[in-house]
Write an enzyme that holds these catalytic residues in place. Sequence first.
Site, PDB file in Angstrom:
ATOM      1  N   ARG A 102      42.372  40.796  42.513  1.00  0.00           N
ATOM      2  CA  ARG A 102      43.257  39.682  43.000  1.00  0.00           C
ATOM      3  C   ARG A 102      44.614  40.277  43.255  1.00  0.00           C
ATOM      4  NH1 ARG A 102      45.575  35.160  38.635  1.00  0.00           N
ATOM      5  NH2 ARG A 102      47.382  36.481  38.287  1.00  0.00           N
ATOM      6  N   CYS A 104      48.433  38.398  43.710  1.00  0.00           N
ATOM      7  CA  CYS A 104      49.434  37.161  43.454  1.00  0.00           C
ATOM      8  C   CYS A 104      50.648  37.443  43.752  1.00  0.00           C
ATOM      9  CB  CYS A 104      49.324  36.740  42.011  1.00  0.00           C
ATOM     10  SG  CYS A 104      49.747  35.275  41.621  1.00  0.00           S
TER      11      CYS A 104
END
Length: 124
Positions: A102, A104
């Site tokens: 991920r 972010c």
Amino acid sequence: MLKKVSTDKAPAAIGPYSQGIIINGLLFASGQIPINPATGEIEGSDIVAQAEQVMKNIGAVLEEAGTGYENVVKTTCFLADMGDFATFNEVYARYFTEKPARSCVAVKTLPKNVLCEVEVIAAV
């Protein structure tokens, strides 16, 4: 060969793009924002409600592509305010239990001034 993914269970694209594209066993899904596909309106005014709608929209695109959250290999998350990071993570963690890779980031502005947007890449 590219296969376009389209479902009315997620918001229609608001520009010249597809909800998702499948190629070589991978789904590349466009970013989802918290638009309720039934109403066309932004769902919720806080990060929890908006993140929940984003996750529902992602789930609809994944389902249409014949895959699910467990097959997501990478997410990219965009937040309007990094102060929402911990609360956003609480919602996110309920859906992405396999903990895909991920990124972010906080951004200056998101479409329609929403609080979050998430895009995914998943195995099909």
